[in-house]
Motif scaffolding. Structure first.
Motif, PDB file in Angstrom:
ATOM      1  N   ASP A 112       0.963  -1.192  -0.019  1.00  0.00           N
ATOM      2  CA  ASP A 112       0.049   0.210   0.008  1.00  0.00           C
ATOM      3  C   ASP A 112       1.022   1.246  -0.021  1.00  0.00           C
ATOM      4  N   ASN A 113       0.717   2.140  -1.058  1.00  0.00           N
ATOM      5  CA  ASN A 113       1.405   3.219  -1.159  1.00  0.00           C
ATOM      6  C   ASN A 113       0.971   4.510  -0.416  1.00  0.00           C
ATOM      7  N   ARG A 114      -0.117   4.241   0.383  1.00  0.00           N
ATOM      8  CA  ARG A 114      -0.544   5.583   1.236  1.00  0.00           C
ATOM      9  C   ARG A 114       0.048   5.521   2.346  1.00  0.00           C
ATOM     10  N   ILE A 115      -0.089   6.761   3.132  1.00  0.00           N
ATOM     11  CA  ILE A 115       0.527   6.875   4.509  1.00  0.00           C
ATOM     12  C   ILE A 115       0.044   5.994   5.365  1.00  0.00           C
ATOM     13  N   GLN A 116       0.877   5.203   6.007  1.00  0.00           N
ATOM     14  CA  GLN A 116       0.519   4.297   7.145  1.00  0.00           C
ATOM     15  C   GLN A 116       0.492   4.607   8.435  1.00  0.00           C
ATOM     16  N   CYS A 117      -0.530   4.261   8.934  1.00  0.00           N
ATOM     17  CA  CYS A 117      -0.800   4.747  10.581  1.00  0.00           C
ATOM     18  C   CYS A 117      -0.418   3.795  11.432  1.00  0.00           C
ATOM     19  N   TYR A 118       0.354   3.654  12.303  1.00  0.00           N
ATOM     20  CA  TYR A 118       0.705   2.698  13.194  1.00  0.00           C
ATOM     21  C   TYR A 118       0.752   3.236  14.652  1.00  0.00           C
ATOM     22  N   GLU A 119      -0.127   2.779  15.551  1.00  0.00           N
ATOM     23  CA  GLU A 119      -0.031   2.998  16.971  1.00  0.00           C
ATOM     24  C   GLU A 119       0.765   1.927  17.766  1.00  0.00           C
ATOM     25  N   LEU A 120       1.682   2.510  18.407  1.00  0.00           N
ATOM     26  CA  LEU A 120       2.383   1.675  19.418  1.00  0.00           C
ATOM     27  C   LEU A 120       1.291   1.062  20.482  1.00  0.00           C
ATOM     28  N   LYS A 121       1.423  -0.281  20.437  1.00  0.00           N
ATOM     29  CA  LYS A 121       0.673  -1.084  21.750  1.00  0.00           C
ATOM     30  C   LYS A 121      -0.832  -0.556  21.411  1.00  0.00           C
ATOM     31  N   LYS A 122      -1.463  -0.866  20.399  1.00  0.00           N
ATOM     32  CA  LYS A 122      -2.712  -0.411  20.070  1.00  0.00           C
ATOM     33  C   LYS A 122      -3.820  -0.436  21.135  1.00  0.00           C
ATOM     34  N   GLY A 123      -4.325   0.674  21.489  1.00  0.00           N
ATOM     35  CA  GLY A 123      -5.166   0.943  22.329  1.00  0.00           C
ATOM     36  C   GLY A 123      -4.783   1.088  23.701  1.00  0.00           C
TER      37      GLY A 123
END
Length: 151
Positions: free
Chosen positions: A80-91
Motif C-alpha cells: 500500500d503506497n498510502r501513508i500508514q498509521c501505526y499506533e504503538l501497543k494498540k489502544g
C-alpha cells in the motif's frame, strides 16, 4: 438407429472450453496494480532491476495492467503506497517519566510511508515486521525525548 455425433454438433461446448482456458492462461500472465498500491515483480524471489543514473534499482510497477511470467518463474509483491498509521501497543497507554520525576501517561502513533520499495523488501519484507521495528525505534526515541524535558 444410432446417430453419429460429429464435432460440429458440439461447437458451443468446445468454444466455452477454449474461452475458459484462455481466461485461465491470461490470469496467469497478467497482474493488476491498484491505484493505491505499488508492486515489484520478483523473478525467482529477487526483484527485477533497472539501471537509473548508473545505479541498479528495483523496477517499481505503477497502477495499471502489467504482464509477467507464470508463478514458478515470477511472482508479484504489492504494498500500500498510502501513508500508514501505526499506533504503538494498540489502544494502550504507557507511563513515561520526565526529568523532574513526574509520571506522564502517553499514547504514541507513527505515520510512515515506503520510499524505496526495493530496499524495503530486502531489509524488512512485510508490513508487520516493519511495524515491530518501528515500535522499538519510536519507543526509545519517545522515552529519551520525554525523559529530558521537565513537565
Amino acid at each position: 438407429m444410432q446417430e453419429k455425433h460429429s464435432l460440429a454438433q458440439h461447437w458451443p461446448a468446445l468454444l466455452l472450453g477454449v474461452l475458459v482456458g484462455g481466461v485461465f492462461i491470461a490470469a496467469m500472465l497478467v497482474f493488476q496494480v491498484r491505484q493505491t498500491d505499488l508492486a515489484l515483480v520478483l523473478t525467482f524471489n529477487k526483484p527485477d532491476t533497472v539501471m537509473v543514473a548508473g545505479v541498479e534499482k528495483a523496477r517499481v510497477f505503477q497502477p495499471g495492467l502489467h504482464f509477467k511470467w507464470p508463478y514458478p518463474v515470477q511472482s508479484v509483491w504489492t504494498h500500500d503506497n498510502r501513508i500508514q498509521c501505526y499506533e504503538l501497543k494498540k489502544g494502550q497507554y504507557e507511563q513515561v517519566q520526565t526529568s523532574d520525576d513526574y509520571q506522564v501517561i502517553v499514547s504514541t502513533y507513527v505515520l510512515w510511508r515506503v520510499g524505496d520499495p526495493g530496499r524495503f523488501l530486502r531489509a524488512v519484507g512485510k508490513t508487520a515486521e516493519a511495524e515491530s521495528k518501528l515500535d522499538i525505534l519510536v519507543r526509545n526515541a519517545r522515552n529519551g525525548v520525554l525523559g529530558r524535558h521537565a513537565l
